[in-house]
Design a protein around this motif. Structure first.
Motif, PDB file in Angstrom:
ATOM      1  N   VAL A   1       0.853  -1.187   0.000  1.00  0.00           N
ATOM      2  CA  VAL A   1       0.000   0.000   0.000  1.00  0.00           C
ATOM      3  C   VAL A   1       0.887   1.235   0.000  1.00  0.00           C
ATOM      4  N   SER A   2       0.578   2.185  -0.879  1.00  0.00           N
ATOM      5  CA  SER A   2       1.371   3.413  -0.936  1.00  0.00           C
ATOM      6  C   SER A   2       0.721   4.554  -0.151  1.00  0.00           C
ATOM      7  N   LYS A   3      -0.567   4.433   0.151  1.00  0.00           N
ATOM      8  CA  LYS A   3      -1.287   5.396   0.988  1.00  0.00           C
ATOM      9  C   LYS A   3      -2.533   4.722   1.522  1.00  0.00           C
ATOM     10  N   TRP A   4      -2.942   5.120   2.697  1.00  0.00           N
ATOM     11  CA  TRP A   4      -4.014   4.414   3.392  1.00  0.00           C
ATOM     12  C   TRP A   4      -5.377   5.107   3.257  1.00  0.00           C
ATOM     13  N   TRP A   5      -5.477   6.085   2.388  1.00  0.00           N
ATOM     14  CA  TRP A   5      -6.762   6.744   2.173  1.00  0.00           C
ATOM     15  C   TRP A   5      -7.763   5.769   1.541  1.00  0.00           C
ATOM     16  N   LEU A   6      -9.002   5.852   2.002  1.00  0.00           N
ATOM     17  CA  LEU A   6     -10.110   5.174   1.335  1.00  0.00           C
ATOM     18  C   LEU A   6     -10.944   6.163   0.533  1.00  0.00           C
ATOM     19  N   ASN A   7     -11.198   7.323   1.161  1.00  0.00           N
ATOM     20  CA  ASN A   7     -12.040   8.321   0.505  1.00  0.00           C
ATOM     21  C   ASN A   7     -11.730   9.693   1.085  1.00  0.00           C
ATOM     22  N   LYS A   8     -11.302  10.601   0.239  1.00  0.00           N
ATOM     23  CA  LYS A   8     -11.036  11.971   0.677  1.00  0.00           C
ATOM     24  C   LYS A   8     -12.288  12.819   0.476  1.00  0.00           C
ATOM     25  N   ASP A   9     -12.570  13.701   1.449  1.00  0.00           N
ATOM     26  CA  ASP A   9     -13.682  14.622   1.289  1.00  0.00           C
ATOM     27  C   ASP A   9     -13.282  15.981   1.841  1.00  0.00           C
TER      28      ASP A   9
ATOM     29  N   GLN B   1      -7.580   0.218 -10.322  1.00  0.00           N
ATOM     30  CA  GLN B   1      -6.972   0.998  -9.247  1.00  0.00           C
ATOM     31  C   GLN B   1      -8.033   1.506  -8.278  1.00  0.00           C
ATOM     32  N   TRP B   2      -7.732   1.406  -6.953  1.00  0.00           N
ATOM     33  CA  TRP B   2      -8.598   2.045  -5.971  1.00  0.00           C
ATOM     34  C   TRP B   2      -8.385   3.549  -6.050  1.00  0.00           C
ATOM     35  N   ARG B   3      -9.464   4.324  -6.142  1.00  0.00           N
ATOM     36  CA  ARG B   3      -9.373   5.779  -6.297  1.00  0.00           C
ATOM     37  C   ARG B   3      -9.849   6.444  -5.012  1.00  0.00           C
ATOM     38  N   ASP B   4      -8.887   6.901  -4.203  1.00  0.00           N
ATOM     39  CA  ASP B   4      -9.279   7.499  -2.923  1.00  0.00           C
ATOM     40  C   ASP B   4      -9.972   8.846  -3.107  1.00  0.00           C
ATOM     41  N   SER B   5      -9.800   9.460  -4.274  1.00  0.00           N
ATOM     42  CA  SER B   5     -10.477  10.732  -4.514  1.00  0.00           C
ATOM     43  C   SER B   5     -11.977  10.540  -4.685  1.00  0.00           C
TER      44      SER B   5
END
Length: 951
Positions: free
Chosen positions: A245-253, A443-447
C-alpha cells in the motif's frame, strides 16, 4: 513534377465542402463540449473502446466530404445542430462569443442557449433538403459513406442519422459487437424496452442469490458495495507481513476523509478505520510501506526492492488482503469500515470454490498474449485471463454467466431470431462493461472512494491497491452498468430515421474488395489506428474472452478465434518483432514497415472501392513524426493525392476553457482524391524545399492571425497538413542523387519553419539566433511546450530546427533526461556543482559527471550554463556573492548572456522556481549591475503569453 488530375464526370461534384473553408473554431468548441463527461455520443456508453472522436468533428467529416462545392457556414452549423434555432445567421460568431464569456452556475447548454448537438438529430425536412442537394450532385443517387476501420462506429452512425447509406468494417470482435448493437439492432430491431430490463432483473437476482455467501457482513443491515484490496507479502529480512500500500486513504472529502490506520505487531498487521480529521494531525495516511515500486518493511525497516516484490507476486507468494470496505445501509446511507477476518474468510471461501468446482477450473483459461508495450500481466504470474481476477472476482464473473445461460434458451424461444440476438448481445455488453470495473487491474481511487475502470492508462498493469466490487450491489454493480448500456441503446434507437441501414463487415480492412464491389463507395471517412499509441487487439482480449463465453454460439462469425487477431491489425508494435529484428533492421523499423504496409493495403482497397471522383477524408492524430511519415507514404503509394487539410480538435487533452496548453489535442483531416495515372517525372527536393517551408509558415501565420484556439504545440502539428499536401502534389520527390525523399523530411522542414514563426511571434527578445544552438533549443522548448516534459521525437525534431543533436549532447551537458517516452528539461539544480562544496577543502568535490557545470569557471561552453550557474550562486550564496560572481566574469557587457536571461524570463512559466530566481537576479543589486533592458518583458506573475493573447 508529377501531374495531378481529378476525374470530372457528369453527375459527380468537382469539389466538396471539405476542400474549402470551414468554421473550424466553432466546431472545435463544440467538440470540446462533446468530450465533457456525460455529453458524448451514446455509442461510447454501450461499452469501453479506445480513441473516441467527438460527434461534431465526425459530423463535419461525413457531411463536408459529400456536400458539393462550398457550404455556407450558417447552413453547415445549422445542419450540424450547432447554435440557437431562433438565430438566422452569425452562428459561428455567436458560439465563439459564448466561449469567451464567463460561464455561470448552470449547465453548458444553459450557457450556450441550445441543447447538446450530440442529442439532436436532423429533422425530416432537413434530411429531405440535404438528400435533394446530394442526389443532384451525385448523379441522382445518395453518396455512400465507407468507414473501413470503424471502431465503435460513430462515423457510420452519424452517416445514417442523416439518411445516408453507409458501409462499416471492423476487424476487432469487441467493437464489432458494439457495431452490431448500435448500427444493426438499433435501426432494425428498435426498442428492447421493457423486455430487456425484465431479463436483466432475472439474471441479476439469480446471480445475486448465488454470490451472496461470498459477501458476508457482521452487521445485518449493511451490504458490501466494494472493497479496497492489496497484497500481503513476507519481508525477506524478518518474515513480517508487508502490505503493498502506498497510501491508506479510502475516501477523501472536504472535511478530511476516511482512511485505514494499520497496526503492526509481532510480524502481523491489523486494520482500523479512522476519520482523518479526528486524528488531531497525529496520523498521516500517506505514510505507507510502498514507495514507488519498492516497499519498506513496517516491522524491521528493510527495503524490499521492486524486482523481489514482482517475483513474489509472480510465484504466488502472497495473500490477498482487504484493508477497507465501502458499504451501504438499508436506508441508503454509505460508509466505510476496516477490512477484517470476515472479509478474509469470504476470500478463502471463494478460493476453495475455484479450486474444487470443475466448471470453473477452465473458465477464462485462454492465455494472456500481450507485449511489454502494454505492461505484460504475465510478468506478475497472470498467464491466463482468469488470473487477472481474485478468486472471488472469478466466482462473481462465473455466476453472472451462469445466470445468463440459465435464461438464454427462454429468450431464444420467446422472440424471433433477430430480437433474441439483440437482447442477448446488449445483455452481454452489460456484463462485459461490469467486468471492466472488477479485476486486479483496477486501481482504488481514494479521490472518489471506489475503483476505476481497467484502462485508465491504456495498459494492463497490475495495481497493488485494487478494488473488489460486489457486482450484485447498487454501486458500480451489474444493474448499474446495465442501465448505462440499455439507456444508451434506447437513445441510439431514438436518434435514427426510418429505414436507416448500415452494411456491416467483420474483416481485415485490407480485404474489403472481397465484400463490396469496386466503385460502390463515394466517400471514405477513415479514422485509422493510432500507429504505436494503442495496441487494440492486445488490450481488448480482456473483454473478448468474457464476451466469447456469452455469445460464441450466437455470433460464431465474431467469436471464432481463441483470441483477437494481432497479426492483421494496423499498428506499429515493436515488441511483436523482437525475435526477427537484427543489426540491419531494428524492431522499430520492422514495426513501422508493418504499419505502413497494412495502411497501404487498406488505402489500396479504398482506392478500388471509391467511385470515380470519390473522396477520402482521413482523421489522424499523433505527435510522432514517424507516424505521419508512414501514414502519408502509405496513402501516396496507394495512388492518392492530398487536396485539402484542416486541423480539428478531437482529443481530450484540452478542455473547454483551458487554452494555450502544451498538449497535442488536434487531429488533421487529410482530404484525398485518386491520382489519375502516375507520371515518371520526378521532383527535385532542392526545387520544392522552399515551397514546403513556406506552406508550413503560411499555415502557422494564418492560425495565429485568425485567433484560432490552438496551442503552440498543435500549431506545429497543424502545419503538417499543408506540408504533406505540397509534398503529395510534387510526388515523387528525390534528391540530386536520385534518392527518394520521404514525407518525414518535408515534415522536418515544416517543424523548423513553424518554430521560426513561433519565435518571431512570441519571443520579443532580439538576438536569439546569436546564442549557441543548445541554449536556443532549451529556450525554444520552453517556449513551445510551456513545461519541462516533451515527447522525445518532438524534442529531437526541435533540436534539428535549432541545429543541435540532442542525443549527442545528453551525456556531456545533462540538459535533459529521459522520462518514459518523453524527455525532461533539467534546471540548475540538476546540472550545476555546489559552489560551497567546491570552495571547501573539507568537503568532497561534487561529481562532474553527474553535475557537468562548474560555477567557478570563468568561461562557459554554453550560454545556458552561465545562466544556470548565476542562478545557483544567487540561491546558494546570496545577492552580494552573485554580484561579485557576475562582475568577475564581466557579464554586464555580455550580449549573449543578456539574451539568454531575457528569453528565459519570457518563456518560463510564472510558477517556475528558475524564473523566480531570474527575476531576483535582474532586480536589486545584481539587477543594477547587469542593467538589462526589461521593457519588453511581462514581469508579473502571469508570465508567459498564450496564443489567444495574439488574436
Amino acid at each position: 513534377m508529377s501531374e495531378q488530375s481529378f476525374t470530372d464526370e457528369e453527375g459527380v461534384p468537382d469539389t466538396v465542402a471539405i476542400e474549402s473553408k470551414l468554421p473550424l473554431n466553432t466546431i472545435d468548441i463544440e467538440s470540446q463540449k462533446d468530450m465533457e463527461s456525460g455529453r458524448y455520443h451514446s455509442l461510447r456508453s454501450l461499452h469501453k473502446w479506445f480513441a473516441a472522436r467527438p460527434t461534431p468533428a465526425v459530423r463535419l467529416a461525413v457531411l463536408a466530404s459529400v456536400y458539393p462545392g462550398e457550404i455556407d457556414s450558417d447552413e453547415l452549423l445549422r445542419l450540424m445542430k450547432i447554435g440557437p434555432k431562433e438565430l438566422d445567421s452569425g452562428l459561428a460568431e455567436f458560439v465563439e462569443n459564448k466561449f469567451t464569456e464567463e460561464k455561470g452556475s448552470g449547465t453548458l447548454d444553459d450557457h450556450y442557449g441550445y441543447p447538446n448537438p450530440n442529442t439532436q438529430s436532423p429533422t425530416k425536412a432537413e434530411i429531405e433538403k440535404l438528400q435533394g442537394t446530394l442526389r443532384e450532385a451525385w448523379g441522382g443517387e445518395l453518396p455512400t459513406i465507407l468507414d473501413p476501420t470503424a471502431g465503435r462506429g460513430i462515423i457510420p452512425f452519424e452517416a445514417i442519422r442523416y439518411g445516408l447509406p453507409a458501409k462499416a468494417n471492423e476487424l476487432n470482435p469487441v467493437p464489432s459487437l458494439i457495431l452490431k448493437a448500435g448500427l444493426e439492432y438499433a435501426p432494425k430491431v428498435g426498442s428492447l424496452d421493457p423486455d430487456i430490463r425484465e431479463w436483466r432483473d432475472k439474471i441479476h437476482e439469480t446471480a445475486k442469490e448465488n454470490i451472496e455467501p461470498y459477501f458476508p457482513t457482521e452487521e445485518p443491515d449493511r451490504q458490501i458495495l466494494n472493497s479496497a484490496l492489496t497484497y500481503i507479502i513476507q519481508c525477506d529480512s524478518c518474515g513480517g507481513e508487508m502490505p503493498l500500500v502506498s497510501k491508506w486513504w479510502l475516501n477523501k472529502d472536504s472535511d478530511g476523509g476516511d482512511a485505514i490506520k494499520p497496526t503492526y505487531e509481532d510480524g502481523s498487521i491489523q486494520y482500523e478505520h479512522v476519520r482523518v480529521e479526528n486524528q488531531g494531525g497525529s496520523y498521516d495516511p500517506e505514510d505507507a510501506p510502498l514507495s514507488g515500486r519498492d516497499a519498506e518493511c513496517p516491522h524491521c525497516g528493510v527495503v524490499n526492492e521492486k524486482s523481489e516484490i514482482r517475483e513474489k507476486i509472480h510465484e504466488g507468494e502472497f495473500e490477498y488482503s482487504i484493508y477497507g470496505v465501502n458499504y451501504e445501509k438499508e436506508n441508503g446511507e454509505r460508509g466505510y469500515r476496516a477490512g477484517g477476518e470476515i472479509d478474509q474468510e469470504a476470500l478463502s471461501k471463494a478460493k476453495e470454490r475455484v479450486e474444487s468446482d470443475f466448471d470453473i477450473l477452465t473458465f477464462l483459461s485462454e492465455p494472456v498474449d500481450v507485449s511489454s508495450r502494454t505492461n505484460d500481466p504475465t510478468s506478475y504470474g497472470m498467464d491466463e485471463w482468469r488470473d487477472i481476477f481474485t478468486p472471488r472476482q472469478l466466482v462473481v464473473q462465473y455466476e453472472f454467466l451462469a445466470a445468463f445461460e440459465k435464461y438464454k434458451p427462454d429468450i431464444l424461444s420467446e422472440y424471433d431470431t433477430e430480437k433474441a440476438h439483440a437482447l442477448l448481445s446488449i445483455l452481454t455488453l452489460a456484463a462485459s462493461r461490469s467486468m471492466n470495473y472488477n479485476t486486479r487491474l483496477n486501481q482504488w481511487r481514494d479521490s472518489r472512494g471506489y475503483g476505476s475502470h481497467i484502462f485508465t492508462d491504456n495498459n494492463l498493469s497490475l495495481k497493488r491497491m485494487s478494488v473488489d466490487n460486489n457486482l450484485s450491489a447498487p454501486r458500480r454493480g451489474y444493474k448499474n452498468h446495465s442501465e448505462h448500456v440499455i439507456d444508451a441503446y434506447e437513445t441510439l434507437v431514438s436518434y435514427l430515421p426510418e429505414n436507416a441501414t448500415v452494411d456491416l463487415s467483420n474483416l481485415d480492412a485490407a480485404d474489403l474488395s472481397s465484400e463490396w464491389e469496386a466503385g460502390s463507395v463515394d466517400a471514405a471517412v477513415v479514422d485509422p489506428p493510432y500507429y504505436s499509441s494503442i495496441m487494440y487487439a492486445e488490450l481488448s482480449d480482456v473483454f473478448y474472452v468474457v464476451q466469447k463465453e456469452y455469445l460464441e454460439d450466437i455470433h460464431p462469425d465474431i467469436y471464432s478465434s481463441n483470441l483477437t487477431d494481432k497479426d492483421n491489425e494496423a499498428v506499429a508494435n515493436p515488441y511483436r518483432f523482437e525475435e526477427i529484428a537484427d543489426d540491419e533492421q531494428s524492431k522499430k523499423d520492422l514495426a513501422d514497415e508493418h504499419y505502413e504496409s497494412k495502411m497501404g493495403e487498406i488505402f489500396t482497397e479504398i482506392q478500388e472501392l471509391l467511385s470515380p471522383g470519390g473522396v477520402m477524408t482521413v482523421m489522424f492524430t499523433h505527435r510522432e513524426m514517424d507516424a505521419w511519415d508512414t501514414l502519408t507514404s502509405a496513402l501516396i503509394d496507394a495512388g492518392f493525392t492530398i487536396t485539402a487539410t484542416h486541423p480539428i480538435k478531437t482529443e481530450m487533452g484540452d478542455r473547454v476553457g483551458l487554452q494555450g496548453k502544451a498538449s497535442a489535442d488536434s487531429s488533421i483531416f487529410l482530404v484525398a482524391r485518386k491520382r489519375e495515372g502516375r507520371s515518371d517525372e520526378r521532383t527535385l527536393w532542392e526545387d520544392v524545399q522552399d515551397d514546403i517551408r513556406q506552406a508550413a509558415r503560411d499555415q502557422a501565420e494564418e492560425i495565429l492571425d485568425s485567433g484560432y484556439n490552438i496551442s503552440k504545440t498543435d500549431t506545429a502539428i497543424a502545419a503538417y497538413g499543408p506540408t504533406l499536401q505540397k509534398y503529395a502534389e510534387e510526388y515523387p520527390v528525390v534528391n540530386k542523387k536520385g534518392e527518394e525523399i520521404r514525407p518525414r523530411e518535408a515534415l522536418s522542414q515544416a517543424r523548423e519553419a513553424v518554430t521560426g514563426v513561433l519565435a518571431e511571434r512570441f519571443l520579443k527578445t532580439d538576438g536569439i539566433e546569436q546564442i549557441d544552438s543548445l541554449s536556443r533549443w532549451y529556450i525554444l522548448s520552453w517556449l513551445i511546450y510551456e513545461n519541462d516534459t516533451i515527447p522525445y521525437d518532438e524534442a529531437r525534431q526541435l533540436g534539428v530546427a535549432a541545429n543541435v543533436d540532442i542525443d549527442n549532447i545528453k551525456r556531456s551537458t545533462k540538459i535533459w533526461g529521459k522520462s518514459g517516452k518523453d524527455i525532461q528539461l533539467k534546471d540548475h539544480t540538476d546540472r550545476v556543482q555546489d559552489i560551497v562544496m567546491l570552495k571547501s577543502d573539507s568537503a568532497d568535490n561534487p561529481s562532474s559527471r553527474k553535475y557537468p557545470v562548474n560555477p567557478t569557471d570563468t568561461r562557459f561552453t554554453y550560454n545556458i550554463d552561465a545562466v544556470h550557474s548565476a542562478i545557483h550562486v544567487y540561491e546558494r550564496e546570496g545577492a552580494r556573492a552573485a554580484w561579485q560572481w557576475l562582475s568577475d566574469r564581466n557579464l554586464k557587457s555580455n550580449r549573449e548572456f543578456e539574451v539568454t536571461v531575457t528569453a528565459l524570463l519570457e518563456v518560463l512559466p510564472a510558477e517556475s522556481d528558475m524564473r523566480e530566481t531570474l527575476v531576483n537576479l535582474v532586480s536589486g543589486e545584481t539587477g543594477d549591475y547587469l542593467d538589462i533592458n526589461l521593457s519588453h518583458i511581462d514581469m508579473t506573475k502571469e508570465g508567459q503569453t498564450e496564443l489567444s493573447d495574439h488574436q
